[in-house]
Write an enzyme that holds these catalytic residues in place. Sequence first.
Site, PDB file in Angstrom:
ATOM      1  N   ASP A  68      -2.380 -18.308   2.101  1.00 55.18           N
ATOM      2  CA  ASP A  68      -3.485 -19.035   1.487  1.00 55.18           C
ATOM      3  C   ASP A  68      -4.013 -20.137   2.406  1.00 55.18           C
ATOM      4  OD1 ASP A  68      -0.993 -20.166   1.131  1.00 55.18           O
ATOM      5  OD2 ASP A  68      -1.324 -20.808  -0.937  1.00 55.18           O
TER       6      ASP A  68
ATOM      7  N   ASP B  80      -5.232  -7.061   5.916  1.00 59.31           N
ATOM      8  CA  ASP B  80      -6.454  -6.420   5.429  1.00 59.31           C
ATOM      9  C   ASP B  80      -7.480  -7.477   5.046  1.00 59.31           C
ATOM     10  OD1 ASP B  80      -8.307  -4.645   4.451  1.00 59.31           O
ATOM     11  OD2 ASP B  80      -7.036  -3.820   2.888  1.00 59.31           O
TER      12      ASP B  80
ATOM     13  N   LYS C 255       4.097 -15.347   2.930  1.00 59.04           N
ATOM     14  CA  LYS C 255       4.123 -16.118   1.676  1.00 59.04           C
ATOM     15  C   LYS C 255       5.589 -16.303   1.294  1.00 59.04           C
ATOM     16  CE  LYS C 255       1.813 -18.127  -1.706  1.00 59.04           C
ATOM     17  NZ  LYS C 255       1.141 -19.417  -1.452  1.00 59.04           N
TER      18      LYS C 255
ATOM     19  N   ASP D 258     -10.824  -9.140   7.668  1.00 56.39           N
ATOM     20  CA  ASP D 258     -12.208  -9.070   7.194  1.00 56.39           C
ATOM     21  C   ASP D 258     -12.833 -10.463   7.150  1.00 56.39           C
ATOM     22  OD1 ASP D 258     -12.183  -6.365   6.994  1.00 56.39           O
ATOM     23  OD2 ASP D 258     -12.224  -6.264   4.815  1.00 56.39           O
TER      24      ASP D 258
ATOM     25  N   TYR E  12       0.812  -1.204   0.000  1.00 57.92           N
ATOM     26  CA  TYR E  12       0.000   0.000   0.000  1.00 57.92           C
ATOM     27  C   TYR E  12       0.854   1.266   0.000  1.00 57.92           C
ATOM     28  CZ  TYR E  12      -3.949  -3.033   1.227  1.00 57.92           C
ATOM     29  OH  TYR E  12      -4.910  -4.007   1.235  1.00 57.92           O
TER      30      TYR E  12
END
Length: 359
Positions: free
Chosen positions: A224, A248, A192, A252, A142
């Site tokens: 994942d 993020d 990852k 959620d 970001y």
Amino acid sequence: MSKTICLLPGDGIGTEIIAQGRKALEAVARRTGTELVFTEALIGGAAYDATGTPLPRETVDACKASDAVFLGAVGGPKWDALSPDKRPEKGILGIRKELGLFANLRPALLLPELAGACLLKPATAQKGLDLIVVRELTGDIYFGQPRGIEVRDGQRTGFNTMLYSEEEIRRIAIVAFETAMKRKKRVCSIDKSNVLETSRLWREIVTTVHKDYPEVELSHMYVDNAAMQLVRDPSQFDVLLTGNIFGDILSDEAAAITGSLGMLPSASMGQSAPALFEPIHGSAPDIAGQDKANPLATILSAAMLLRLGLDMPTEADLIEKAVSRALAEYRTGDIMEEGKTLVGCEKMGDVVAELIATM
């Protein structure tokens, strides 16, 4: 001594839910004799409409002068056509940077009163869901440079840079381990590292920091797999430590499986005050102004504000207990169940405030 709270209602349902959060805080102040002073400032689309920028300098100054910041929500289709630097979301990114807020704490707790609203299979839900996502806020894709859209080989091409420094990783890892020390002493670090150099550095630094916390159990998991495990068996997690983009998404997901994004609070913290507290959901422009919003995530954010921002845990307990008692009888539309009383945003705020006053 009085404490100052800067309110940032923002856009959409932000004004409605912040009003109910303030109502709960004022009820606590009356109940305990605490002196709370409220200021208010513009952010997001509302700020752009009034000043031409999603984060006016006056808002930054008001936040820095406060003991805690209480945010509603920003954004909406009204501002979708704006250039990226003018979009409402830049207001949130900007205030995080201005206040040095690098750690986002998002608890996901399945309250017994809402077991019927949980999206998991009953057998899975019965194992329990009580975890917290510790998400790094100021690095990663970001914020990494270079970024942009340019023409390459005759085609428009977008690019972003995933970037983390050792110190950025170290400080968020410390927050995660310190948080775990106050909970069940388990940290699962999400990365990852099988394909990303950034994640390989992440795993190395987290492992190094762990040496200072031998009481805490540390595990690592690819993002994942973590997304799958959250649905398969969330009871296995205590503290999830993640970078910005993974956090993020996973926070959620963790919120959604509890039944409603309208129930979960969050805190964004730095190395010094003030911290920022907000519900994790968006501005919900489709129901704004209709008294349909669920204010409980905001009210529970007010409890986090008291506990983490103002060091007032007893007062925070009052709000959390009032919310649990309110849910025994009352529900907003997103968490409605048979046998409960349907109420709107304002009425739910009134119910919680009244319960605080009588406990």
